[in-house]
Motif scaffolding. Structure first.
Motif, PDB file in Angstrom:
ATOM      1  N   SER A 107      52.787  45.308  40.813  1.00  0.00           N
ATOM      2  CA  SER A 107      53.185  45.973  42.059  1.00  0.00           C
ATOM      3  C   SER A 107      52.877  45.099  43.265  1.00  0.00           C
ATOM      4  N   SER A 108      51.723  44.446  43.249  1.00  0.00           N
ATOM      5  CA  SER A 108      51.359  43.575  44.363  1.00  0.00           C
ATOM      6  C   SER A 108      52.324  42.393  44.476  1.00  0.00           C
ATOM      7  N   LEU A 109      52.677  41.800  43.345  1.00  0.00           N
ATOM      8  CA  LEU A 109      53.615  40.670  43.370  1.00  0.00           C
ATOM      9  C   LEU A 109      54.997  41.106  43.850  1.00  0.00           C
ATOM     10  N   ARG A 110      55.391  42.314  43.509  1.00  0.00           N
ATOM     11  CA  ARG A 110      56.690  42.820  43.968  1.00  0.00           C
ATOM     12  C   ARG A 110      56.667  43.049  45.477  1.00  0.00           C
ATOM     13  N   VAL A 111      55.577  43.586  45.992  1.00  0.00           N
ATOM     14  CA  VAL A 111      55.417  43.772  47.439  1.00  0.00           C
ATOM     15  C   VAL A 111      55.494  42.424  48.160  1.00  0.00           C
ATOM     16  N   LEU A 112      54.910  41.398  47.539  1.00  0.00           N
ATOM     17  CA  LEU A 112      54.971  40.054  48.113  1.00  0.00           C
ATOM     18  C   LEU A 112      56.403  39.533  48.130  1.00  0.00           C
ATOM     19  N   GLN A 113      57.129  39.727  47.038  1.00  0.00           N
ATOM     20  CA  GLN A 113      58.525  39.296  46.987  1.00  0.00           C
ATOM     21  C   GLN A 113      59.359  39.948  48.083  1.00  0.00           C
ATOM     22  N   LEU A 114      59.057  41.196  48.377  1.00  0.00           N
ATOM     23  CA  LEU A 114      59.823  41.948  49.372  1.00  0.00           C
ATOM     24  C   LEU A 114      59.415  41.613  50.802  1.00  0.00           C
ATOM     25  N   TYR A 136      40.244  45.868  41.516  1.00  0.00           N
ATOM     26  CA  TYR A 136      40.168  44.505  40.980  1.00  0.00           C
ATOM     27  C   TYR A 136      39.008  43.756  41.632  1.00  0.00           C
ATOM     28  N   ILE A 137      38.321  42.942  40.835  1.00  0.00           N
ATOM     29  CA  ILE A 137      37.370  41.973  41.374  1.00  0.00           C
ATOM     30  C   ILE A 137      38.103  40.648  41.528  1.00  0.00           C
ATOM     31  N   VAL A 138      38.071  40.082  42.718  1.00  0.00           N
ATOM     32  CA  VAL A 138      38.704  38.788  42.972  1.00  0.00           C
ATOM     33  C   VAL A 138      37.637  37.705  43.032  1.00  0.00           C
ATOM     34  N   SER A 139      36.709  37.852  43.952  1.00  0.00           N
ATOM     35  CA  SER A 139      35.527  36.992  44.030  1.00  0.00           C
ATOM     36  C   SER A 139      34.463  37.757  44.797  1.00  0.00           C
ATOM     37  N   GLU A 140      33.227  37.328  44.664  1.00  0.00           N
ATOM     38  CA  GLU A 140      32.135  38.023  45.345  1.00  0.00           C
ATOM     39  C   GLU A 140      32.320  37.993  46.850  1.00  0.00           C
ATOM     40  N   GLY A 141      32.674  36.827  47.379  1.00  0.00           N
ATOM     41  CA  GLY A 141      32.875  36.698  48.812  1.00  0.00           C
ATOM     42  C   GLY A 141      34.079  37.459  49.314  1.00  0.00           C
ATOM     43  N   PHE A 142      35.145  37.448  48.528  1.00  0.00           N
ATOM     44  CA  PHE A 142      36.377  38.139  48.906  1.00  0.00           C
ATOM     45  C   PHE A 142      36.128  39.631  49.066  1.00  0.00           C
ATOM     46  N   SER A 143      35.376  40.207  48.138  1.00  0.00           N
ATOM     47  CA  SER A 143      35.122  41.648  48.169  1.00  0.00           C
ATOM     48  C   SER A 143      34.276  42.074  49.362  1.00  0.00           C
ATOM     49  N   SER A 144      33.420  41.180  49.843  1.00  0.00           N
ATOM     50  CA  SER A 144      32.510  41.534  50.938  1.00  0.00           C
ATOM     51  C   SER A 144      32.987  41.042  52.301  1.00  0.00           C
ATOM     52  N   GLU A 145      34.141  40.377  52.334  1.00  0.00           N
ATOM     53  CA  GLU A 145      34.659  39.854  53.605  1.00  0.00           C
ATOM     54  C   GLU A 145      35.433  40.959  54.340  1.00  0.00           C
ATOM     55  N   HIS A 146      34.871  41.456  55.420  1.00  0.00           N
ATOM     56  CA  HIS A 146      35.454  42.596  56.133  1.00  0.00           C
ATOM     57  C   HIS A 146      36.514  42.196  57.162  1.00  0.00           C
ATOM     58  N   ASN A 147      36.690  40.910  57.363  1.00  0.00           N
ATOM     59  CA  ASN A 147      37.671  40.460  58.353  1.00  0.00           C
ATOM     60  C   ASN A 147      39.035  40.141  57.753  1.00  0.00           C
ATOM     61  N   LEU A 148      39.205  40.475  56.481  1.00  0.00           N
ATOM     62  CA  LEU A 148      40.493  40.234  55.837  1.00  0.00           C
ATOM     63  C   LEU A 148      41.324  41.510  55.808  1.00  0.00           C
ATOM     64  N   ALA A 149      42.619  41.362  55.984  1.00  0.00           N
ATOM     65  CA  ALA A 149      43.552  42.500  55.952  1.00  0.00           C
ATOM     66  C   ALA A 149      44.023  42.703  54.518  1.00  0.00           C
ATOM     67  N   ILE A 150      43.299  43.535  53.766  1.00  0.00           N
ATOM     68  CA  ILE A 150      43.561  43.718  52.341  1.00  0.00           C
ATOM     69  C   ILE A 150      44.065  45.136  52.079  1.00  0.00           C
ATOM     70  N   THR A 151      45.150  45.234  51.325  1.00  0.00           N
ATOM     71  CA  THR A 151      45.655  46.531  50.869  1.00  0.00           C
ATOM     72  C   THR A 151      45.699  46.519  49.346  1.00  0.00           C
ATOM     73  N   ALA A 152      45.728  47.696  48.738  1.00  0.00           N
ATOM     74  CA  ALA A 152      45.675  47.796  47.283  1.00  0.00           C
ATOM     75  C   ALA A 152      46.922  48.484  46.740  1.00  0.00           C
ATOM     76  N   THR A 153      47.343  48.036  45.565  1.00  0.00           N
ATOM     77  CA  THR A 153      48.420  48.682  44.807  1.00  0.00           C
ATOM     78  C   THR A 153      47.857  49.094  43.437  1.00  0.00           C
ATOM     79  N   ASN A 154      48.700  49.705  42.619  1.00  0.00           N
ATOM     80  CA  ASN A 154      48.244  50.152  41.305  1.00  0.00           C
ATOM     81  C   ASN A 154      47.873  49.000  40.381  1.00  0.00           C
TER      82      ASN A 154
END
Length: 259
Positions: free
Chosen positions: A157-164, A135-153
């Motif tokens: 799926s991401s919203l369900r992981v958030l609910q849990l 997914y593309i979120v924003s240009e800055g978001f994609s290049s920000e290496h200090n964020l703890a980002i994980t990916a789902t399908n």
């Protein structure tokens, strides 16, 4: 005689293995714009199929995950991909259509969570964030290496992981996320999720064609001619009105599509 018969048979099968008049799009469900569950697969899908029909082209849409959709297009196994956001990196590989709609990307959180987000990416560094693969979120978001980002399908799926409670935030498209939260069975139980302002970015939705496909430039021209035709002959307005657009909203979108 046998030689002539063999040649005719070869020509027959060659003409039926690939038809320029039948296109297969691939994409991920993206309601309220397009999804297999929506009437006529959604208003934007209906606009596109109507535009191509005006050029005597039969079109259908395959729904899958976004990552798989990109792979299929990159390997020239589908005609085009519906609903791509723009990026300079993608433009190296794909031809882009005119913009077809506009959406916003941003963040979702559990309603009960305390999140100190001020619109800057640095304010997100304390939090774990999930997003859909590729997914593309924003240009800055994609290049920000200090964020703890994980990916789902996908976004569901991401919203369900958030609910849990497994992540603090989800990054994704506002309109699509809100649709899934209101309509998808898996998200009807569990903690309440809300979208938090401000947006991370706004995006146009495009159709993209692989530059490596021989017919891609010609197909893009056919698509654009189709849009021009249905705007001018009134079919585009009829499609939008049939999907519940008001006359004012229909005229606004037609002006957007003419750009």
């Amino acid at each position: 005689m046998l030689k002539l018969f063999f040649i005719l048979i070869c020509l027959f099968y060659a003409g039926h293995t690939y038809s320029q008049d039948k296109w297969l799009f691939v994409t991920e469900p993206f309601p309220p714009y397009f999804s297999e569950q929506l009437p006529q697969q959604g208003w934007l899908a209906d606009i596109i199929i109507t535009a191509l029909a005006s050029q005597d082209i039969e079109a259908s849409i395959e729904f899958t995950t976004w990552a798989r959709a990109l792979r299929l297009l990159e390997k020239n196994k589908r005609t085009a991909l519906l609903g791509a956001y723009y990026s300079a990196e993608r433009e190296k590989t794909f031809h882009y259509s005119r913009p077809l709609a506009k959406s916003f990307t941003g963040l979702f959180k559990r309603k009960s969570s305390k999140i100190n987000y001020d619109g800057s990416l640095t304010s997100l560094q304390p939090y774990s964030i999930s997003k859909g693969s590729n997914y593309i979120v924003s240009e800055g978001f994609s290049s920000e290496h200090n964020l703890a980002i994980t990916a789902t399908n996908d976004l569901i799926s991401s919203l369900r992981v958030l609910q849990l409670g497994r992540v603090d935030l989800v990054a994704g498209t506002k309109e699509v996320g809100e649709y899934w939260l209101n309509n998808h069975p898996q998200l009807q139980t569990g903690q309440s999720i809300v979208y938090i302002p401000p947006h991370l970015a706004s995006h146009y939705l495009y159709i993209i064609f692989s530059k490596s496909a021989v017919q891609s430039k010609q197909q893009l021209i056919q698509l654009e001619n189709g849009f021009n035709t249905i705007v001018n002959n009134g079919e585009a307005a009829q499609v939008l009105l049939s999907h519940g657009f008001s006359e004012a909203k229909t005229e606004q979108y037609l002006q957007f599509l003419k750009r």
